[in-house]
Write an enzyme that holds these catalytic residues in place. Sequence first.
Site, PDB file in Angstrom:
ATOM      1  N   LYS A  40      17.678  -6.631  -8.278  1.00  0.00           N
ATOM      2  CA  LYS A  40      18.676  -6.175  -7.289  1.00  0.00           C
ATOM      3  C   LYS A  40      18.823  -4.666  -7.496  1.00  0.00           C
ATOM      4  O   LYS A  40      19.529  -4.212  -8.389  1.00  0.00           O
ATOM      5  CB  LYS A  40      20.007  -6.898  -7.548  1.00  0.00           C
ATOM      6  CG  LYS A  40      20.883  -7.087  -6.320  1.00  0.00           C
ATOM      7  CD  LYS A  40      21.326  -5.800  -5.646  1.00  0.00           C
ATOM      8  CE  LYS A  40      22.460  -5.133  -6.355  1.00  0.00           C
ATOM      9  NZ  LYS A  40      22.771  -3.788  -5.812  1.00  0.00           N
ATOM     10  N   GLY A  55      23.898   0.377 -15.563  1.00  0.00           N
ATOM     11  CA  GLY A  55      24.849   0.916 -14.595  1.00  0.00           C
ATOM     12  C   GLY A  55      26.126   1.339 -15.275  1.00  0.00           C
ATOM     13  O   GLY A  55      26.133   1.696 -16.463  1.00  0.00           O
ATOM     14  N   SER A  56      27.215   1.262 -14.531  1.00  0.00           N
ATOM     15  CA  SER A  56      28.484   1.806 -15.019  1.00  0.00           C
ATOM     16  C   SER A  56      29.179   0.832 -15.976  1.00  0.00           C
ATOM     17  O   SER A  56      28.920  -0.374 -15.967  1.00  0.00           O
ATOM     18  CB  SER A  56      29.396   2.085 -13.825  1.00  0.00           C
ATOM     19  OG  SER A  56      29.663   0.871 -13.151  1.00  0.00           O
ATOM     20  N   GLY A  89      29.424  -3.197 -15.808  1.00  0.00           N
ATOM     21  CA  GLY A  89      28.871  -3.842 -17.001  1.00  0.00           C
ATOM     22  C   GLY A  89      29.825  -4.869 -17.578  1.00  0.00           C
ATOM     23  O   GLY A  89      29.424  -5.955 -17.991  1.00  0.00           O
ATOM     24  N   GLU A 126      22.959  -1.561 -20.407  1.00  0.00           N
ATOM     25  CA  GLU A 126      22.637  -0.143 -20.598  1.00  0.00           C
ATOM     26  C   GLU A 126      23.649   0.635 -19.765  1.00  0.00           C
ATOM     27  O   GLU A 126      23.532   0.702 -18.545  1.00  0.00           O
ATOM     28  CB  GLU A 126      21.225   0.163 -20.095  1.00  0.00           C
ATOM     29  CG  GLU A 126      20.127  -0.521 -20.865  1.00  0.00           C
ATOM     30  CD  GLU A 126      19.801   0.162 -22.176  1.00  0.00           C
ATOM     31  OE1 GLU A 126      20.452   1.168 -22.521  1.00  0.00           O
ATOM     32  OE2 GLU A 126      18.906  -0.326 -22.869  1.00  0.00           O
ATOM     33  N   CYS A 179      22.106   8.911 -17.625  1.00  0.00           N
ATOM     34  CA  CYS A 179      22.943   8.235 -18.625  1.00  0.00           C
ATOM     35  C   CYS A 179      22.919   8.999 -19.937  1.00  0.00           C
ATOM     36  O   CYS A 179      23.923   9.099 -20.622  1.00  0.00           O
ATOM     37  CB  CYS A 179      22.457   6.820 -18.830  1.00  0.00           C
ATOM     38  SG  CYS A 179      20.721   6.751 -19.281  1.00  0.00           S
ATOM     39  N   GLU A 229      32.572  10.152 -18.923  1.00  0.00           N
ATOM     40  CA  GLU A 229      31.280  10.410 -18.294  1.00  0.00           C
ATOM     41  C   GLU A 229      31.528  10.919 -16.874  1.00  0.00           C
ATOM     42  O   GLU A 229      32.214  10.266 -16.080  1.00  0.00           O
ATOM     43  CB  GLU A 229      30.448   9.123 -18.237  1.00  0.00           C
ATOM     44  CG  GLU A 229      29.065   9.375 -17.693  1.00  0.00           C
ATOM     45  CD  GLU A 229      28.249   8.106 -17.500  1.00  0.00           C
ATOM     46  OE1 GLU A 229      28.745   7.175 -16.832  1.00  0.00           O
ATOM     47  OE2 GLU A 229      27.113   8.060 -17.985  1.00  0.00           O
TER      48      GLU A 229
HETATM   49  P1  NAD Z   1      27.037   0.878 -10.798  1.00  0.00           P
HETATM   50  O1  NAD Z   1      27.518   0.132 -11.979  1.00  0.00           O
HETATM   51  O2  NAD Z   1      27.976   1.161  -9.714  1.00  0.00           O
HETATM   52  O3  NAD Z   1      25.818   0.095 -10.112  1.00  0.00           O
HETATM   53  C1  NAD Z   1      24.685  -0.310 -10.844  1.00  0.00           C
HETATM   54  C2  NAD Z   1      24.128  -1.562 -10.199  1.00  0.00           C
HETATM   55  O4  NAD Z   1      25.063  -2.611 -10.370  1.00  0.00           O
HETATM   56  C3  NAD Z   1      23.899  -1.441  -8.701  1.00  0.00           C
HETATM   57  O5  NAD Z   1      22.737  -2.151  -8.343  1.00  0.00           O
HETATM   58  C4  NAD Z   1      25.130  -2.096  -8.112  1.00  0.00           C
HETATM   59  O6  NAD Z   1      24.919  -2.607  -6.831  1.00  0.00           O
HETATM   60  C5  NAD Z   1      25.374  -3.191  -9.121  1.00  0.00           C
HETATM   61  N1  NAD Z   1      26.756  -3.665  -9.200  1.00  0.00           N
HETATM   62  C6  NAD Z   1      27.896  -2.954  -9.045  1.00  0.00           C
HETATM   63  N2  NAD Z   1      28.976  -3.751  -9.190  1.00  0.00           N
HETATM   64  C7  NAD Z   1      28.504  -4.985  -9.469  1.00  0.00           C
HETATM   65  C8  NAD Z   1      29.115  -6.246  -9.723  1.00  0.00           C
HETATM   66  N3  NAD Z   1      30.446  -6.407  -9.712  1.00  0.00           N
HETATM   67  N4  NAD Z   1      28.322  -7.310  -9.969  1.00  0.00           N
HETATM   68  C9  NAD Z   1      26.986  -7.177  -9.990  1.00  0.00           C
HETATM   69  N5  NAD Z   1      26.352  -6.023  -9.734  1.00  0.00           N
HETATM   70  C10 NAD Z   1      27.096  -4.929  -9.492  1.00  0.00           C
HETATM   71  O7  NAD Z   1      26.358   2.199 -11.392  1.00  0.00           O
HETATM   72  P2  NAD Z   1      25.704   3.400 -10.592  1.00  0.00           P
HETATM   73  O8  NAD Z   1      26.775   4.267 -10.063  1.00  0.00           O
HETATM   74  O9  NAD Z   1      24.679   2.859  -9.647  1.00  0.00           O
HETATM   75  O10 NAD Z   1      24.904   4.131 -11.764  1.00  0.00           O
HETATM   76  C11 NAD Z   1      25.466   5.075 -12.578  1.00  0.00           C
HETATM   77  C12 NAD Z   1      25.804   4.500 -13.939  1.00  0.00           C
HETATM   78  O11 NAD Z   1      24.643   3.932 -14.552  1.00  0.00           O
HETATM   79  C13 NAD Z   1      26.292   5.561 -14.912  1.00  0.00           C
HETATM   80  O12 NAD Z   1      27.411   5.117 -15.604  1.00  0.00           O
HETATM   81  C14 NAD Z   1      25.106   5.728 -15.860  1.00  0.00           C
HETATM   82  O13 NAD Z   1      25.422   6.243 -17.115  1.00  0.00           O
HETATM   83  C15 NAD Z   1      24.538   4.359 -15.900  1.00  0.00           C
HETATM   84  N6  NAD Z   1      23.134   4.395 -16.325  1.00  0.00           N
HETATM   85  C16 NAD Z   1      22.810   3.996 -17.586  1.00  0.00           C
HETATM   86  C17 NAD Z   1      21.493   4.049 -18.012  1.00  0.00           C
HETATM   87  C18 NAD Z   1      21.109   3.619 -19.402  1.00  0.00           C
HETATM   88  O14 NAD Z   1      19.939   3.381 -19.644  1.00  0.00           O
HETATM   89  N7  NAD Z   1      22.026   3.507 -20.326  1.00  0.00           N
HETATM   90  C19 NAD Z   1      20.495   4.511 -17.139  1.00  0.00           C
HETATM   91  C20 NAD Z   1      20.867   4.914 -15.864  1.00  0.00           C
HETATM   92  C21 NAD Z   1      22.203   4.846 -15.476  1.00  0.00           C
END
Ligand code: NAD
Length: 483
Positions: free
Chosen positions: A179, A232-233, A237, A254, A288, A385
């Site tokens: 996804k 993601g965030s 997470g 992550e 990240c 962040e």
């Molecule tokens: P986000 O958490 O908003 O979205 C990430 C993914 O999760 C997207 O596909 C989104 O559609 C999905 N998502 C969001 N809410 C969800 C839920 N309730 N249930 C299931 N899926 C859901 O994050 P973003 O804004 O897309 O990305 C930025 C974040 O990602 C930053 O915090 C960054 O640090 C982190 N990140 C971490 C790494 C790592 O390797 N540690 C790498 C890249 C980004």
Amino acid sequence: MLDCAWFETDKTFIDGEWVKPLSGVRIDIENPSDGEIIGEIACGSKADIDCAVDAAKASMAGEWGCMPADERGRILLAISRSVERRLKELARLESIDVGKPLRQSMADAVALARYMEFYGGAADKISGQTLPFKHGYTVYTLREPHGVTAHIIPWNYPMQIIGRSIGAALAAGNACVLKPSEEACLTALAFADIAREAGLPHGALNVVPGLGEDAGAALAAHPSVSHISFTGSLDAGRKIQSMAAENVVPVTLELGGKSPQILFADADLDAALPFLVGAGIQNAGQTCSASSRILVEDSLFGEVLEKMACRYAELAAGPALRDLDLGPLISRRQRDVVDSYIRLGGDLEIAAKGKIAPGSPERGHYVEPTLFAETRPDHVLAQEEIFGPIQNLIPFRDEDEAVAIANGTGYGLVAGIWTRDGARQMRLARKIEAGQVYINNYGAGGGIELPFGGIGKSGHGREKGFEALYGFTRLKTVAACHV
Ligand code: NAD
């Protein structure tokens, strides 16, 4: 409009076919460099996720699940070669979709090919052990795939994250449902097409674009998913981890970071300087492992501030395809977040700002890269962040204080240490709470062979390298009694 004749941007990819989203709903694709709508992607829903998971499950019971490891490896190597043939197209797509300067997108496409190569080569090298045990027993372990694995990824590095997550999961023999982020799906869809062409059996990889709370949540909560890999965030997470708990399945998180670089007075400042700034502005700070905190020993503080400020004054943000120092941020929303943090830094002195290049479209999501001078370690800008091209300089007196500041955010993704003192290098490598520690460098060039992941609010589990492969297997112990 987007010209992508070689794959279908507005469909899901399920069981090797392009399929209309069952709801019929689509999401606009915006080019963040100019705010133009350039196409549509599918807005997948729970019903599409159900189909994708069914296809993945069927593939585990069929050709893919029975395939010997060496054959799986050869398919991944073929995918790697196909990615290499399409590097330029993939890089251009990513730049248009995410707003990355072209050379960064090219580096991401190269990394995708390299992940497939690494995991292709590793597929037939995943093995268990034989264990010494009581007389009359033969005991051994098997590393088996989990089955259907969910991959929920963000928008900032789609190709790299697909490489490390899908590459490792397929190599270990799992089927995948991906996804991608609703804000950047194009290279995920392109990759699905490349994988199919390269011979990946139907159902082994399925891609369902859609919203996080809808398609993402349906995937994370699906009872047939046996492993969740989430990048993601922190907020999302936490939700994913609760869903994993409900079904009692393993989850890799992550998440974000507030990663420091620590400069001691004996550091080679000329060697450090490109990393100090580069790690803050790469991908417009939407990384990240961005280094958003620069910790500097008191005696070197003035010199570092001056040299970083000079570099900042030369930085320019502009359209991704102009390939300047920075592109735009991903969205208007993200720009508003970053602007609000800059306002929260109103009590701080700004050491320097870069510029938005003349001629950059008004409707692009640009911000001026901003370097804040002396910042208290507990200031909100030094704690949260931001995910934008913003760095804060933090002075410290001695090693103990540096460690306390570095470890003082609750995050722990990566950290850089700059010193020529070998004993200090070793001491700090142990004392710093982070998943990766770099000594006299930052990022180790992305090192796809090197296990990567966080501690604390940065998440848990490891991606990249062999550790990721083990994470995508479950260990079975067989104890055979033969007396
Ligand atoms: P986000 O958490 O908003 O979205 C990430 C993914 O999760 C997207 O596909 C989104 O559609 C999905 N998502 C969001 N809410 C969800 C839920 N309730 N249930 C299931 N899926 C859901 O994050 P973003 O804004 O897309 O990305 C930025 C974040 O990602 C930053 O915090 C960054 O640090 C982190 N990140 C971490 C790494 C790592 O390797 N540690 C790498 C890249 C980004």
